[in-house]
Write an enzyme that holds these catalytic residues in place. Structure first.
Site, PDB file in Angstrom:
ATOM      1  N   ALA A  42     -10.286 -73.460 -16.287  1.00 29.24           N
ATOM      2  CA  ALA A  42     -10.696 -74.245 -17.448  1.00 29.24           C
ATOM      3  C   ALA A  42     -11.305 -75.575 -17.029  1.00 29.24           C
ATOM      4  CB  ALA A  42      -9.504 -74.481 -18.378  1.00 29.24           C
ATOM      5  N   GLU A  61      -6.886 -83.746 -10.002  1.00 27.85           N
ATOM      6  CA  GLU A  61      -5.957 -82.632  -9.853  1.00 27.85           C
ATOM      7  C   GLU A  61      -4.626 -83.140  -9.325  1.00 27.85           C
ATOM      8  OE1 GLU A  61      -3.716 -79.561  -9.544  1.00 27.85           O
ATOM      9  OE2 GLU A  61      -5.705 -79.279 -10.462  1.00 27.85           O
ATOM     10  N   THR A  70      -4.988 -70.257 -12.243  1.00 29.43           N
ATOM     11  CA  THR A  70      -6.087 -69.299 -12.097  1.00 29.43           C
ATOM     12  C   THR A  70      -6.060 -68.676 -10.704  1.00 29.43           C
ATOM     13  OG1 THR A  70      -7.475 -70.543 -13.644  1.00 29.43           O
ATOM     14  CG2 THR A  70      -8.599 -69.000 -12.171  1.00 29.43           C
ATOM     15  N   ARG A 302       2.965 -57.243 -24.297  1.00 33.32           N
ATOM     16  CA  ARG A 302       3.851 -57.886 -23.329  1.00 33.32           C
ATOM     17  C   ARG A 302       5.170 -58.341 -23.945  1.00 33.32           C
ATOM     18  NH1 ARG A 302      -0.091 -61.034 -19.025  1.00 33.32           N
ATOM     19  NH2 ARG A 302      -1.368 -59.196 -18.559  1.00 33.32           N
ATOM     20  N   HIS A 405       5.694 -66.194 -17.253  1.00 29.92           N
ATOM     21  CA  HIS A 405       4.334 -66.084 -16.731  1.00 29.92           C
ATOM     22  C   HIS A 405       3.388 -67.093 -17.387  1.00 29.92           C
ATOM     23  CE1 HIS A 405       0.994 -64.218 -14.715  1.00 29.92           C
ATOM     24  NE2 HIS A 405       0.423 -63.813 -15.844  1.00 29.92           N
ATOM     25  N   GLU A 435      -4.450 -73.004 -20.650  1.00 30.68           N
ATOM     26  CA  GLU A 435      -3.102 -72.688 -21.122  1.00 30.68           C
ATOM     27  C   GLU A 435      -2.510 -73.771 -22.013  1.00 30.68           C
ATOM     28  OE1 GLU A 435       1.210 -71.288 -19.227  1.00 30.68           O
ATOM     29  OE2 GLU A 435      -0.593 -71.286 -17.964  1.00 30.68           O
ATOM     30  N   ARG A 445       0.226 -62.876 -26.157  1.00 29.80           N
ATOM     31  CA  ARG A 445      -1.081 -62.952 -25.495  1.00 29.80           C
ATOM     32  C   ARG A 445      -1.511 -61.571 -25.027  1.00 29.80           C
ATOM     33  NH1 ARG A 445      -3.325 -64.319 -20.106  1.00 29.80           N
ATOM     34  NH2 ARG A 445      -1.254 -63.853 -19.279  1.00 29.80           N
ATOM     35  N   GLY A 448      -5.171 -59.925 -19.828  1.00 30.33           N
ATOM     36  CA  GLY A 448      -6.550 -60.153 -19.416  1.00 30.33           C
ATOM     37  C   GLY A 448      -7.235 -61.307 -20.116  1.00 30.33           C
ATOM     38  N   VAL A 451      -7.568 -65.818 -17.871  1.00 30.80           N
ATOM     39  CA  VAL A 451      -8.702 -66.429 -17.188  1.00 30.80           C
ATOM     40  C   VAL A 451      -9.907 -66.526 -18.116  1.00 30.80           C
ATOM     41  CG1 VAL A 451     -10.352 -66.169 -15.288  1.00 30.80           C
ATOM     42  CG2 VAL A 451      -7.928 -65.694 -14.909  1.00 30.80           C
TER      43      VAL A 451
END
Length: 465
Positions: A42, A61, A70, A302, A405, A435, A445, A448, A451
């Protein structure tokens, strides 16, 4: 920063206490048009898109390397309508809305799914390479997930990182955002206070700030607050995923939504420092409990899969697949699976009887379960049909250790990626992607979408700021 140094090293730890500063410094230590906090998919997509408009951009960062979550993701990118498939963006959107339980923004979902194909092609123009045909992966119903040629999420970070550097983006590591400067009367965001190596410096963001700081899966305190029933589980997030952006945004007046929703997936024990997954392809694996019985349709979403695993006697369950599936995994996954086998975390067997012995499950029950699954006969209406699974020896299995996750809650944004306050009004100069966004996925979610949503809304933020 040189490319080799940028892609090297290990992440740093620790979250910093935060507050939002009302008064701006008389003299800023640094000034840019755009400041991006976070360097995952992102953040880098936002930085590159903003730089393409001729804006000066700096990325800060927290960790000692770029990539965020990612880098550790499975790497799949969802895009409906490519490769001549019947699956279209409207089908992608419909599945997201159904899973979201009314908690995702339909307009945001539409914008996302319609932009996935174009963003996929944009990534290809940057040098990203994908396999031609899409996969159906864990937590999805359709073949719309494209696997990169490079393992996991490494290809995205290399492509976006190199393109950003060539575009003149400044990327600085080991930097924690500890404060946001804003105008109290209007809430307009002016800049950010960064801490690095024990020293602080102020950074003016003339056009605005993009929050791409990820989730809060590594923050035990936030998990206990928002999802206490899952807070004891281990996580597979980067150590920097501590909700820094969430707290900064909230103090700037942002509306946080869906914070109670947390995605859990199978993984390995904390004793190994890498992620292992035998469950990525639902049509190529079967899950059984300690009795050797299949207990769920592996193609479920999930949330359903996680709840079913937790409900098994003693919380014990196993994922089983065959050598054909392992051999078709990307090279990094194969490496980790072989390492895990030698560490005794994953088992490999020449036949089903040997597999039952190694897993300490009843032999006849396991053989019966696998035979019925491979034949497409399940024996229970609560289970779905299975095909072409666990057919070719040797067979592989792992005990399921559930991991946190993804955290699904975060800031509410609009179609331009602007962060909204509790009245639905954009906070001037504040954008978000990845996220940290809480109104895209809703309660569940789609596999896939991680990302792909990060890169899509990163681009949108960079194009609109």
């Amino acid at each position: 920063m040189k490319r080799r140094a940028l892609l090297a090293a290990m992440p740093l730890l620790a979250a910093m206490p935060m507050r939002v500063l009302a008064s701006a410094p008389e003299i800023w230590d640094r000034q840019y048009d755009v400041v991006v906090l976070g360097s995952g998919g992102a953040g880098l997509a936002a930085a590159l898109s903003a730089a393409a408009r001729g804006l000066t951009v700096a990325v800060f960062e927290k960790n000692a390397r770029i990539g965020g979550d990612t880098l550790n993701s499975s790497g799949f990118f969802n895009a409906a309508g490519l490769s001549g498939t019947k699956d279209k963006p409207i089908d992608h959107a419909r599945e997201m809305i159904e899973l979201g339980e009314g908690l995702n923004d339909p307009e945001l979902v539409r914008i996302f799914t319609e932009n996935c194909p174009g963003t996929f092609k944009w990534l290809q123009s940057l040098g990203m390479q994908f396999e031609d045909k899409p996969y159906k992966i864990y937590g999805t119903k359709e073949f719309r997930s494209y696997r990169p040629n490079r393992p996991r999420g490494t290809g995205y970070i290399h492509a976006l990182g190199e393109a950003s550097l060539k575009a003149g983006v400044s990327i600085e590591l080991g930097c924690t955002a500890v404060d946001i400067y804003h105008v109290p009367e209007t809430r307009q965001v002016l800049g950010v206070l960064i801490e690095k190596d024990g020293r602080s410096f102020s950074v003016r963001a003339r056009r605005g700030i993009v929050l791409a700081t990820g989730g809060f899966g590594a923050n035990a305190e936030m998990l206990r607050r928002y999802a206490p029933e899952l807070s004891a589980l281990q996580h597979d997030s980067t150590p920097g995923a501590t909700g820094d952006g969430h707290r900064l945004a909230e103090r700037a007046g942002a509306d946080l939504v869906n914070m109670q929703f947390v995605e859990i997936v199978p993984g390995g024990p904390v004793s190994i420092p890498y992620v292992i997954r035998l469950d990525i392809y639902p049509d190529r694996m079967v899950m059984v409990n300690a009795r050797g019985e299949r207990f769920v349709d592996e193609r479920s979403d999930r949330k359903t899969l996680g709840e079913a695993i937790l409900a098994q006697p003693g919380g014990i369950a196993y994922t089983i697949t065959d050598n054909e599936t392992v051999s078709s995994s990307d090279i990094l996954d194969q490496k980790y699976l072989h390492q895990a086998r030698h560490a005794g975390v994953v088992v490999r067997a020449r036949n089903w009887a040997e597999l039952a012995e190694k897993l300490s499950v009843p032999r006849h029950a396991l053989e019966r379960t696998l035979a019925r699954a491979c034949a497409g006969r399940t024996g229970q209406t609560s289970e779905g049909p299975c095909r072409r699974i666990v057919r070719r020896a040797p067979f592989w299995a792992q005990k399921i250790e559930l991991h946190i996750h993804v955290t699904l809650g975060g800031v509410r944004i609009n179609s331009k990626a602007q962060v909204l306050d509790k009245n639905g009004v954009p906070i001037s100069g504040l954008y978000a992607a990845g996220e940290i966004v809480g109104n895209l996925h809703g309660a569940v979610r789609l596999g896939g979408n991680g990302v792909s949503s990060a890169v899509v809304f990163g681009r949108i933020a960079g194009e609109n700021i």
